[in-house]
Scaffold this active site. Structure first.
Site, mmCIF file in Angstrom:
data_model
loop_
_atom_site.group_PDB
_atom_site.id
_atom_site.type_symbol
_atom_site.label_atom_id
_atom_site.label_comp_id
_atom_site.label_asym_id
_atom_site.label_seq_id
_atom_site.Cartn_x
_atom_site.Cartn_y
_atom_site.Cartn_z
ATOM 1 N N GLU A 86 0.822 -1.212 0.000
ATOM 2 C CA GLU A 86 0.000 0.000 0.000
ATOM 3 C C GLU A 86 0.855 1.260 0.000
ATOM 4 O O GLU A 86 1.936 1.275 0.587
ATOM 5 C CB GLU A 86 -0.848 0.055 1.274
ATOM 6 C CG GLU A 86 -1.778 -1.082 1.423
ATOM 7 C CD GLU A 86 -2.436 -1.065 2.782
ATOM 8 O OE1 GLU A 86 -3.123 -2.027 3.103
ATOM 9 O OE2 GLU A 86 -2.243 -0.083 3.534
ATOM 10 N N CYS A 112 3.341 8.399 1.543
ATOM 11 C CA CYS A 112 3.752 7.415 2.544
ATOM 12 C C CYS A 112 4.008 6.085 1.840
ATOM 13 O O CYS A 112 3.083 5.506 1.271
ATOM 14 C CB CYS A 112 2.627 7.306 3.578
ATOM 15 S SG CYS A 112 2.880 6.019 4.796
ATOM 16 N N CYS A 119 6.069 -7.613 7.671
ATOM 17 C CA CYS A 119 7.051 -7.036 8.590
ATOM 18 C C CYS A 119 7.423 -8.075 9.632
ATOM 19 O O CYS A 119 6.586 -8.874 10.047
ATOM 20 C CB CYS A 119 6.454 -5.809 9.275
ATOM 21 S SG CYS A 119 7.613 -4.964 10.358
ATOM 22 N N CYS A 123 4.495 -5.940 15.807
ATOM 23 C CA CYS A 123 3.805 -5.086 16.790
ATOM 24 C C CYS A 123 2.339 -5.518 16.952
ATOM 25 O O CYS A 123 1.657 -5.801 15.971
ATOM 26 C CB CYS A 123 3.881 -3.629 16.368
ATOM 27 S SG CYS A 123 5.578 -3.077 16.133
ATOM 28 N N CYS A 126 -0.517 -3.502 15.110
ATOM 29 C CA CYS A 126 -0.347 -3.174 13.694
ATOM 30 C C CYS A 126 -0.840 -4.296 12.794
ATOM 31 O O CYS A 126 -0.488 -5.461 12.976
ATOM 32 C CB CYS A 126 1.132 -2.896 13.413
ATOM 33 S SG CYS A 126 1.492 -2.666 11.674
ATOM 34 N N GLY A 169 5.898 -2.395 6.513
ATOM 35 C CA GLY A 169 7.275 -2.866 6.626
ATOM 36 C C GLY A 169 8.152 -2.014 7.523
ATOM 37 O O GLY A 169 7.780 -0.916 7.921
ATOM 38 N N SER A 224 9.480 4.984 16.366
ATOM 39 C CA SER A 224 8.179 4.592 16.918
ATOM 40 C C SER A 224 8.422 4.099 18.338
ATOM 41 O O SER A 224 8.831 2.968 18.547
ATOM 42 C CB SER A 224 7.562 3.473 16.076
ATOM 43 O OG SER A 224 7.248 3.970 14.803
ATOM 44 N N HIS A 226 6.270 4.622 21.473
ATOM 45 C CA HIS A 226 4.997 4.061 21.937
ATOM 46 C C HIS A 226 4.922 3.625 23.394
ATOM 47 O O HIS A 226 3.836 3.365 23.904
ATOM 48 C CB HIS A 226 4.542 2.888 21.064
ATOM 49 C CG HIS A 226 4.506 3.171 19.591
ATOM 50 N ND1 HIS A 226 4.469 4.435 19.074
ATOM 51 C CD2 HIS A 226 4.494 2.349 18.518
ATOM 52 C CE1 HIS A 226 4.451 4.377 17.752
ATOM 53 N NE2 HIS A 226 4.460 3.122 17.384
ATOM 54 N N ASN A 300 -5.423 3.769 15.576
ATOM 55 C CA ASN A 300 -6.393 3.659 14.498
ATOM 56 C C ASN A 300 -7.026 2.280 14.569
ATOM 57 O O ASN A 300 -6.377 1.289 14.257
ATOM 58 C CB ASN A 300 -5.604 3.773 13.186
ATOM 59 C CG ASN A 300 -6.311 4.614 12.178
ATOM 60 O OD1 ASN A 300 -7.524 4.763 12.208
ATOM 61 N ND2 ASN A 300 -5.537 5.173 11.273
ATOM 62 N N CYS A 343 -1.885 1.417 8.357
ATOM 63 C CA CYS A 343 -1.149 0.632 7.369
ATOM 64 C C CYS A 343 -1.569 -0.827 7.425
ATOM 65 O O CYS A 343 -1.779 -1.396 8.467
ATOM 66 C CB CYS A 343 0.365 0.795 7.542
ATOM 67 S SG CYS A 343 1.017 0.200 9.097
#
Ligand code: SAH
Ligand code: SF4
Length: 352
Positions: A86, A112, A119, A123, A126, A169, A224, A226, A300, A343
């Site tokens: 994407e 983006c 990946c 996570c 994700c 990724g 990242s 978090h 999200n 993503c």
């Protein structure tokens, strides 16, 4: 057949002479958005034929596109081996003109891009992590995501475009090809996107942060983060077991950044998990002595997610605390929430 988008001009000059032909060829591809070699009329016919027999410059097929009310567009691309990635186009500022047509504000775009299919970092919040890791993208596959969108949107060569390596990724797990893509797209004869307009976002691969630093490409870096303690971070981001927070901070301290720039820390706010004032306090402590900028992201939600998005009010309280401690802090504008923006979400919908 070799993909021309994998080459810097220096590399291609080893295969195509004289050198100014490389320059012309690149301008046709990257600036005049030619579709095939036959359109490249300033190149001699025999060169065009030779190019057609040995090279190509297209390997992505757009199989789905979603446009948001806010103007952002999400592209689902199919690669030659049928894998899906994407890319998101984000118009950040509209062009504004006065009554006489004079431009008051330039349009600003961000693209983006994805760097891998899947990946390895795993996570828990994700969607990209869900299917595991498939493969690295080639430099050409990264470059073409940008070229495709600029061409489709007919964005003029000189218009300002920012690139964020924040799609699917982990870019630093594919450092060689990502660094190559950075170099290719920053050349004047290609897309001329200066490294300082390119931000690499990483889940914190300390070893590769050091390697990237040594390359001195001039790119910006986003971490990242978090979470502010290793226990929670390892729960959210298993990669933290390989490189913990202290190791990341140590690697960052050596990272070359332009005096006027800052290191960006992304902090994903998840309701009830890492969004309290206590967390904000620890974050301030952790960032002591670093020229940092914090970008708060509201989780999200996606189908099947176990986490919740915090309220804007809580996010603002978190931001206010950081600001009161003089940490530059923004809340990321949520673009494209109506188009499966996090993503990995579009690829899950497949080709329907
Ligand atoms: N692998 C790199 C870059 C791609 S992810 C990285 O992790 O930094 C880009 C950003 O999107 C990261 O900050 C990531 O934590 C965030 N992200 C992933 N899933 C998300 C979700 N569901 N909601 C909001 N942000 C998310
Ligand atoms: Fe990979 Fe980034 Fe998703 Fe983590 S957030 S799984 S590092 S793409």
């Amino acid at each position: 057949m070799k993909n021309l988008l994998n080459y810097t001009s220096e590399e291609l000059a080893l295969e195509i002479q004289p050198k100014f032909r490389v320059q012309q060829l690149f301008q046709w591809i990257y600036q005049k958005y030619a579709d095939d070699f036959s359109q490249m009329t300033s190149l001699p016919k025999e060169l065009r034929e030779r190019l057609g027999q040995n090279y190509h410059f297209k390997s992505l097929e757009c199989i789905r596109k979603e446009e948001s009310k806010d103007g952002s567009v999400k592209y689902l691309f199919q690669l030659k081996d049928k894998e899906l990635i994407e890319t998101v186009f984000l118009p950040m500022k509209k062009e504004l003109r006065d009554e006489k047509g004079k431009v008051l504000q330039e349009a600003k775009y961000t693209i983006c891009v994805s760097s891998q299919v899947g990946c390895k970092s795993g996570c828990s919040f994700c969607l990209t992590a869900k299917d595991g890791f498939k493969r690295n993208l080639e430099a050409a596959e990264i470059v073409e995501q940008i070229l495709y969108i600029k061409r489709e949107k007919n964005i003029a060569y000189e218009k300002r475009v920012n690139i964020v390596y924040m799609g699917m990724g982990e870019p630093l797990d594919n450092l060689k090809n990502v660094a190559k893509a950075v170099r290719i797209i920053s050349e004047d004869d290609t897309l001329a996107i200066a490294p300082k307009r390119q931000t690499i976002s990483t889940s914190g691969l300390a070893k590769q942060i050091k390697e990237l630093g040594k390359m001195n490409l001039g790119v910006l870096l986003a971490i990242s983060l978090h979470a502010v303690d290793d226990e929670l971070r390892s729960e959210l981001m298993p990669i933290n077991k390989a490189y913990n927070i202290a190791q990341i901070i140590e690697a960052l301290k050596e990272f070359p950044i332009n005096q006027r720039k800052r290191l960006m820390f992304e902090y994903l706010l998840i309701a009830g998990v890492n969004d309290s004032l206590e967390h904000a306090k620890k974050l301030v402590k952790l960032l002591e002595g670093i020229r940092a900028k914090v970008n708060l992201i509201l989780f999200n939600p996606h189908f099947g997610a176990i986490y919740k998005r915090p309220s804007m009010q809580d996010a603002i309280a978190f931001q206010d605390y950081l600001s009161s401690k003089r940490i530059v802090c923004t809340i990321r504008e949520s673009k494209g929430l109506d188009i499966s923006a996090a993503c990995g979400q579009l690829s899950k919908k497949g080709k329907r």
